[in-house]
Scaffold this motif. Structure first.
Motif, short mmCIF file in Angstrom:
data_model
loop_
_atom_site.label_atom_id
_atom_site.label_comp_id
_atom_site.label_asym_id
_atom_site.label_seq_id
_atom_site.Cartn_x
_atom_site.Cartn_y
_atom_site.Cartn_z
N ALA A 93 45.72 71.73 15.16
CA ALA A 93 46.06 72.01 13.76
C ALA A 93 45.64 70.86 12.85
O ALA A 93 45.08 71.06 11.76
N ALA A 94 45.88 69.62 13.30
CA ALA A 94 45.50 68.46 12.49
C ALA A 94 43.99 68.36 12.36
O ALA A 94 43.47 67.99 11.30
N TYR A 95 43.26 68.70 13.41
CA TYR A 95 41.80 68.63 13.36
C TYR A 95 41.24 69.62 12.34
O TYR A 95 40.34 69.29 11.55
N VAL A 96 41.79 70.83 12.35
CA VAL A 96 41.32 71.84 11.39
C VAL A 96 41.64 71.41 9.96
O VAL A 96 40.81 71.52 9.05
N LEU A 97 42.84 70.90 9.73
CA LEU A 97 43.22 70.46 8.38
C LEU A 97 42.38 69.27 7.93
O LEU A 97 42.03 69.16 6.75
N ALA A 98 42.06 68.38 8.86
CA ALA A 98 41.31 67.19 8.49
C ALA A 98 39.85 67.50 8.18
O ALA A 98 39.23 66.85 7.32
N ARG A 99 39.28 68.49 8.85
CA ARG A 99 37.86 68.79 8.69
C ARG A 99 37.59 69.93 7.70
O ARG A 99 36.45 70.17 7.34
N THR A 109 48.65 70.64 4.47
CA THR A 109 49.03 69.27 4.85
C THR A 109 50.23 68.80 4.05
O THR A 109 51.15 68.16 4.60
N GLY A 110 50.27 69.14 2.77
CA GLY A 110 51.43 68.80 1.94
C GLY A 110 52.68 69.50 2.40
O GLY A 110 53.78 68.93 2.38
N TYR A 111 52.54 70.75 2.84
CA TYR A 111 53.71 71.48 3.34
C TYR A 111 54.26 70.84 4.62
O TYR A 111 55.48 70.76 4.82
N LEU A 168 48.61 62.99 12.75
CA LEU A 168 47.30 63.24 13.35
C LEU A 168 46.26 63.68 12.33
O LEU A 168 45.07 63.40 12.49
N THR A 169 46.69 64.35 11.26
CA THR A 169 45.74 64.73 10.21
C THR A 169 45.13 63.48 9.57
O THR A 169 43.92 63.39 9.36
N GLY A 170 45.99 62.51 9.25
CA GLY A 170 45.48 61.26 8.71
C GLY A 170 44.57 60.54 9.67
O GLY A 170 43.54 59.96 9.27
N GLY A 281 47.87 53.20 16.23
CA GLY A 281 47.67 54.60 15.95
C GLY A 281 48.23 55.02 14.61
O GLY A 281 47.67 55.87 13.92
N MET A 282 49.36 54.41 14.20
CA MET A 282 49.98 54.75 12.93
C MET A 282 49.18 54.21 11.76
O MET A 282 49.02 54.87 10.73
N THR A 283 48.68 53.00 11.88
CA THR A 283 47.99 52.36 10.75
C THR A 283 46.56 52.84 10.60
O THR A 283 45.98 52.70 9.51
N ALA A 284 45.98 53.41 11.63
CA ALA A 284 44.56 53.83 11.55
C ALA A 284 44.35 54.92 10.53
O ALA A 284 43.31 54.97 9.88
#
Length: 288
Positions: A93-99, A109-111, A168-170, A281-284
């Motif tokens: 899900a994060a990969y689809v939202l990010a790309r 992502t906001g939701y 994961l989206t970030g 991982g959090m800061t990346a």
């Protein structure tokens, strides 16, 4: 000059305050471990002294009194299965939202971010209603039986997804598009590129989400109390509360502290071992 001194003193004061907080928490953790090795008399009469005799029996007493065997198994299975399910659902899900270039991706992502702001306490009544409805439906119409631990697992996964997807989206947005383009040139489709190329590169972010969910699910108490009322279904936090209810009348405080150590120390060790990886991982993905 005043501004210069302020720029110097504020970071130092913040650093001192943070280190003081760290030392306080480490001292508290060590103190709890120390109390778990004393009998009740030593806990009350000399709470800050070393134990006269080491009472290892406190751990066996706590383990037996609270039924920690079944609770530890429940917590271990629910934590591992739940964490893996969260990663398996949130990573694609994060990969689809990010790309995705669509406007809906930003809104979704906001939701997910909005889902982080909903306290579990505000949806206690819906949780209980859904739990009763699901168990009644499964028993009366489908299988003839139902285990509340399955309901607990579903709620743990669903309520943990907003945080996992948001983080994961970030992180996915911070990955270069060239890795997917290279996979496409080699003939890989979207699914194969995600599994064989993107996921290995995104391993730090995925591991961060996995570890944080392991810690969160292991310590989950409210959902366990609401959904798994019987002793056979309880997790370790719920069993610890039951131990407190029994030990306060028998005044076996050493065993109570031993129960706290059994619950808390594994996650502390895990965090100390993998804490740097969690921070990386959090800061990346910050600001992506």
């Amino acid at each position: 000059m005043r501004r210069l001194f302020g720029d110097i003193l504020v970071p130092r004061a913040t650093t001192v305050a943070l280190w003081a907080w760290v030392v306080f928490n480490l001292a508290l953790v060590a103190w709890v471990g120390l109390q778990s090795l004393k009998d009740s008399g030593q806990v009350w009469l000399s709470p800050f002294a070393l134990p006269d005799t080491v009472e290892w029996g406190n751990y066996s007493a706590a383990w037996k009194a609270a039924g920690f065997s079944a609770a530890a198994l429940n917590s271990t299975v629910l934590t591992l299965v739940g964490s893996l399910l969260i990663v398996a659902l949130s990573a694609p899900a994060a990969y689809v939202l990010a790309r995705s270039d669509r406007r809906a991706a930003g809104r979704l992502t906001g939701y997910f971010a909005m889902g982080l702001s909903i306290p579990v306490q505000t949806i206690v009544i819906p949780i209980i209603v859904i739990k009763l409805s699901v168990s009644t439906f499964m028993i009366d119409w489908v299988t003839g039986w139902w285990d509340n631990r399955i309901t607990l697992l579903v709620f743990q996964v669903v309520l943990s997804l907003p945080f996992a997807v948001f983080v994961l989206t970030g992180y996915m947005r911070s990955l270069p598009h060239e890795i997917e383009e290279a996979a496409e040139l080699d003939g890989a489709g979207p699914l194969r590129a995600f599994v064989q190329v993107v996921l290995p590169v995104a391993k730090p972010g995925v591991m961060t989400v996995l570890i944080l969910n392991v810690i969160g699910l292991w310590n989950e108490t409210l959902l366990a109390l609401l959904i798994t009322p019987t002793p056979e279904e309880r997790t370790l936090p719920a069993a610890l509360l039951s131990l407190y209810g029994s030990m306060q009348y028998s005044s076996d405080w050493g065993a109570l502290f031993a129960g706290i150590v059994i619950l808390v120390y594994p996650m502390i060790v895990l965090y100390l071992w993998l804490g740097r990886r969690i921070v990386e991982g959090m800061t990346a993905g910050i600001g992506k």
